[in-house]
Scaffold this motif. Structure first.
Motif, PDB file in Angstrom:
ATOM      1  N   ALA A 178      -6.198  11.213  16.806  1.00 17.42           N
ATOM      2  CA  ALA A 178      -5.161  12.217  16.984  1.00 17.42           C
ATOM      3  C   ALA A 178      -4.071  12.056  15.930  1.00 17.42           C
ATOM      4  CB  ALA A 178      -4.568  12.115  18.384  1.00 17.42           C
ATOM      5  N   ALA A 179      -3.789  13.132  15.183  1.00 15.76           N
ATOM      6  CA  ALA A 179      -2.656  13.223  14.266  1.00 15.76           C
ATOM      7  C   ALA A 179      -1.626  14.166  14.898  1.00 15.76           C
ATOM      8  CB  ALA A 179      -3.122  13.743  12.913  1.00 15.76           C
ATOM      9  N   PRO A 180      -0.431  14.293  14.317  1.00 13.48           N
ATOM     10  CA  PRO A 180       0.582  15.153  14.940  1.00 13.48           C
ATOM     11  C   PRO A 180       0.105  16.574  15.216  1.00 13.48           C
ATOM     12  CG  PRO A 180       1.589  13.785  13.269  1.00 13.48           C
ATOM     13  CD  PRO A 180       0.113  13.524  13.184  1.00 13.48           C
ATOM     14  N   ASP A 181      -0.622  17.192  14.300  1.00 13.49           N
ATOM     15  CA  ASP A 181      -1.027  18.587  14.491  1.00 13.49           C
ATOM     16  C   ASP A 181      -2.531  18.775  14.552  1.00 13.49           C
ATOM     17  OD1 ASP A 181       1.660  19.445  14.385  1.00 13.49           O
ATOM     18  OD2 ASP A 181       1.604  19.357  12.191  1.00 13.49           O
ATOM     19  N   HIS A 182      -3.280  17.729  14.277  1.00 14.27           N
ATOM     20  CA  HIS A 182      -4.727  17.860  14.197  1.00 14.27           C
ATOM     21  C   HIS A 182      -5.409  16.764  15.020  1.00 14.27           C
ATOM     22  CE1 HIS A 182      -3.600  20.196  10.620  1.00 14.27           C
ATOM     23  NE2 HIS A 182      -4.812  20.738  10.660  1.00 14.27           N
ATOM     24  N   LEU A 183      -6.642  17.052  15.347  1.00 16.49           N
ATOM     25  CA  LEU A 183      -7.566  16.019  15.816  1.00 16.49           C
ATOM     26  C   LEU A 183      -8.630  15.858  14.752  1.00 16.49           C
ATOM     27  CD1 LEU A 183      -8.181  16.944  19.570  1.00 16.49           C
ATOM     28  CD2 LEU A 183      -6.639  15.207  18.667  1.00 16.49           C
ATOM     29  N   TYR A 184      -8.869  14.628  14.343  1.00 14.24           N
ATOM     30  CA  TYR A 184      -9.970  14.336  13.434  1.00 14.24           C
ATOM     31  C   TYR A 184     -11.105  13.727  14.241  1.00 14.24           C
ATOM     32  CZ  TYR A 184      -6.527  15.182   9.807  1.00 14.24           C
ATOM     33  OH  TYR A 184      -5.566  15.762   9.013  1.00 14.24           O
ATOM     34  N   LEU A 185     -12.314  14.211  13.995  1.00 16.53           N
ATOM     35  CA  LEU A 185     -13.469  13.825  14.797  1.00 16.53           C
ATOM     36  C   LEU A 185     -14.590  13.317  13.903  1.00 16.53           C
ATOM     37  CD1 LEU A 185     -13.596  17.060  16.990  1.00 16.53           C
ATOM     38  CD2 LEU A 185     -12.406  14.941  17.544  1.00 16.53           C
ATOM     39  N   SER A 186     -15.268  12.307  14.382  1.00 18.42           N
ATOM     40  CA  SER A 186     -16.571  11.940  13.831  1.00 18.42           C
ATOM     41  C   SER A 186     -17.599  12.471  14.817  1.00 18.42           C
ATOM     42  CB  SER A 186     -16.686  10.421  13.672  1.00 18.42           C
ATOM     43  OG  SER A 186     -17.981  10.058  13.242  1.00 18.42           O
ATOM     44  N   ALA A 187     -18.355  13.472  14.398  1.00 21.65           N
ATOM     45  CA  ALA A 187     -19.266  14.164  15.300  1.00 21.65           C
ATOM     46  C   ALA A 187     -20.548  14.507  14.546  1.00 21.65           C
ATOM     47  CB  ALA A 187     -18.618  15.430  15.856  1.00 21.65           C
ATOM     48  N   ARG A 188     -21.564  14.869  15.283  1.00 26.13           N
ATOM     49  CA  ARG A 188     -22.828  15.190  14.618  1.00 26.13           C
ATOM     50  C   ARG A 188     -23.567  16.299  15.359  1.00 26.13           C
ATOM     51  NH1 ARG A 188     -27.734  13.026  16.435  1.00 26.13           N
ATOM     52  NH2 ARG A 188     -27.625  11.632  18.223  1.00 26.13           N
ATOM     53  N   ARG A 189     -24.309  17.055  14.563  1.00 33.36           N
ATOM     54  CA  ARG A 189     -25.221  18.039  15.122  1.00 33.36           C
ATOM     55  C   ARG A 189     -26.521  17.337  15.485  1.00 33.36           C
ATOM     56  NH1 ARG A 189     -22.679  22.775  13.666  1.00 33.36           N
ATOM     57  NH2 ARG A 189     -21.371  22.608  11.798  1.00 33.36           N
ATOM     58  N   ASN A 190     -27.336  17.999  16.278  1.00 34.12           N
ATOM     59  CA  ASN A 190     -28.624  17.420  16.646  1.00 34.12           C
ATOM     60  C   ASN A 190     -29.482  17.200  15.391  1.00 34.12           C
ATOM     61  OD1 ASN A 190     -30.485  16.384  18.357  1.00 34.12           O
ATOM     62  ND2 ASN A 190     -31.176  18.343  19.176  1.00 34.12           N
TER      63      ASN A 190
END
Length: 626
Positions: free
Chosen positions: A166-178
């Motif tokens: 979590a940043a002040p205005d953003h969420l940064y994600l490590s995510a993946r598609r199938n």
């Protein structure tokens, strides 16, 4: 190097001049008994002094987060309600902990199947869990400090979210598609929190930042830079990404989990001796994005599949393991082989049936003896087992056991109840009913097990005797860095002047008969040598060598006292090409009893069968009075 080397060191975090991280390591201080330890550590960066904040029997799951003066982390727990046989309907879930760095108090905020979490600037917890019916994640919001508040569903995504930052205005994600690896995405916090109704399951608002066939993970923030690890072309390195101008920086070649504090770069790296956290000056070097070939999901061609039945599961019960057995006694004048034979083991493909059959020849009695046990989880979580033995005593037993409580965290680990029915004596003329209760306490360095049973025989139920007896067992194990101390206490009591046929202590071939008795064992297990070598053919591997000094004592109500002392040498062996090898314990036991008789026992046994019968080996004798 900032930290000492350990098996596993994960998730570094720097806050107010202190380094926080999770470490886990295994200690092996007794035969085929490996205990894992999980610790949350605080290290002062000026003095390098460390403080253990949390010590647990449960593994950690996911990164550390700090909000204000509170540290947050996840660990694993088990609960019932899962559709499986092998773990008897139990499965893993996670617990979100809040640890106050000032008061050193801790509490559990949430028990949920959390894969990733963080705290928003206002203190609310945002977390992701896997979707139940399809690939992807659900994103939830939990307001911190509100007891009984229900998490609010914010988003359903077709991407599997592995990390949230979590940043002040953003969420940064490590995510993946199938069929892909984890990549970097961003999410507008305001847009996420304002989504309502059908929008929560609509098109993903996740914005791709970096998408490659490789893995981008272990996220942290430094000013306007998003730090991460990536294994481009199969080698891990540390990178930084500026979302404002889409510039990529290289921080260091090698390592993972980067953190920058006070212009210093901290990261985890691996050596042949373990993992550690390292520090160097933070010198980001601008680099360009690499071009990777596009990857397509594999086109799977399945072979012809036919519907099977339960008979197909039973057909897999052919023996998986075959092993030799030997029991011998060596005195000053001679060596006597007491028993010799072989055993087989098998388990069904579904894991719901397993069996063991040992056949031995008793050279003293010139008779063939068998030891058969069968266990089924078909009625899981109820455990049903059968056992037939003619070794030392004749008995045919059926047993039911049901778990009342199970946990892998500190404290009460198990509470179970059950009952057994047993035919025994040489002609199987006696029948006993045995209700029992067992419990286990577990702590990072200590374990306590308690067993209690009542054995009842009645002529009205088909036994040749009317008898009642009680048996209890208390075992305590205390682990140290280089040794393990064990205390085993057994109490026997029979009503109506009946007598137990007690099991022998070491140094004696046969136990006495008594109405009231206590058997106590104190031993010390010392690992003395690591062999760690073997042969491919024949398939055999030698692990560690242990020295186990012991003291045994048997006290009876008739004021009899037997005791012995001595030592055992145990050699761990893995034999045959079965998984990682069939574990075998080859041992030599030297004992001196009260009568100053010296005896030497040789043995070969498998820990897979040790402790299979939880209650006393002794049985109530038919003898009354004298």
């Amino acid at each position: 190097r900032v930290t000492p080397l350990f098996w596993e060191i994960e998730n570094p975090l720097v806050h107010n001049g202190k380094l926080y991280y999770q470490r886990s390591y295994a200690l092996k201080t007794s035969v085929f008994n490996q205990q894992w330890h999980y610790e949350l550590v605080e290290q002062d960066l000026d003095s390098n002094k460390t403080k253990k904040l949390v010590s647990s029997t449960s593994p950690f799951s996911g990164p550390l987060r700090i909000h204000g003066d509170k540290l947050y982390y996840l660990d694993l727990e088990i609960e019932s309600g899962f559709a499986n046989i092998w773990y008897r309907g139990y499965g893993f879930t996670t617990r979100l902990h809040e640890y106050n760095l000032k008061s050193r108090k801790e509490k559990v905020l949430l028990k949920e199947q959390i894969r990733a979490f963080d705290l928003l600037p206002g203190g609310k917890v945002i977390y992701a869990r896997d979707r139940a019916a399809a690939f992807g994640s659900e994103l939830y919001l939990l307001e911190e400090g509100r007891k009984g508040s229900e998490p609010e569903l914010l988003l359903e995504s077709e991407l599997l979210i592995g990390e949230i930052l979590a940043a002040p205005d953003h969420l940064y994600l490590s995510a993946r598609r199938n069929w892909q690896n984890f990549s970097l995405y961003s999410l507008e916090a305001a847009d996420l929190l304002n989504r309502e109704g059908a929008e929560k399951a609509s098109a993903d608002p996740l914005i791709p930042l970096i998408e490659t066939p490789y893995r981008e993970s272990a996220l942290s923030l430094y000013k306007d830079m998003l730090l991460f690890s990536a294994n481009y072309w199969g080698e891990y390195s540390l990178y930084g990404y500026n979302p404002q101008n889409a510039e990529l920086y290289r921080l260091h070649e090698g390592g993972y989990a980067p953190v920058i504090a006070a212009e210093e770069l901290y990261y985890v790296d691996v050596s042949s001796d373990g993992k550690a956290i390292y520090r160097r000056g933070a010198r980001p070097e601008k680099t360009s994005f690499l071009e990777f070939p596009a990857r397509e999901p594999p086109q799977m061609e399945l072979p012809e599949i036919k519907r099977g039945g339960y008979l197909d599961n039973l057909a897999t019960l052919l023996p998986r393991v075959r092993y030799p057995l030997l029991e011998a006694k060596i005195t000053r004048d001679s060596m006597q082989v007491i028993r010799a034979g072989a055993g087989i083991m098998g388990v069904s493909a579904l894991g719901d049936i397993q069996y063991l059959l040992e056949t031995l020849y008793n050279f003293n009695d010139q008779a063939t003896e068998i030891d058969l046990s069968l266990e089924t989880k078909f009625f899981s979580p109820l455990l049903l087992s059968f056992a037939l033995t003619t070794v030392e005593e004749h008995s045919l037993e059926s047993r039911l056991q049901f778990p009342l409580y199970r946990s892998i965290t500190n404290g009460l680990g198990e509470l179970s109840a059950g009952a057994a029915a047993t035919f025994f004596e040489n002609d199987f003329s006696r029948l006993s009913f045995t209700p029992f209760l067992s419990s286990a306490l577990q702590f990072p360095w200590t374990s306590v097990n308690l067993w209690f049973q009542s054995t009842v025989e009645r002529r009205n139920f088909g036994s040749s005797e009317d008898l009642t007896g009680f048996f209890s067992n208390l075992s305590i194990s205390r682990e140290f860095t280089l040794a393990e101390v064990g205390l085993d206490c057994n109490w026997y009591y029979a009503l109506d002047r009946a007598r137990w046929q007690l099991p022998p202590i070491r140094g004696y071939l046969q136990g006495p008969r008594s109405q009231l008795a206590g058997l106590f064992t104190l031993d010390l297990s010392l690992p003395i040598f690591k062999l760690r070598g073997g042969l491919w053919n024949p398939s055999i591997y030698f692990e560690d060598l242990f020295l186990v000094p012991f003291f045994d004592i048997c006290l009876t109500g008739e004021q009899q006292c037997r005791y012995s002392m001595g030592a055992e040498i145990h050699l761990e062996i893995k034999a045959l090409s079965v998984s990682t090898g069939l574990p075998l314990d080859a041992y030599v036991s030297f004992a001196v009893n009260r009568e100053e008789e010296i005896s030497i026992f040789l043995g070969l046994k498998s820990p897979l069968t040790a402790g299979n019968n939880h209650w006393a080996r002794g049985s109530i004798s038919a003898a009354r009075g004298q």
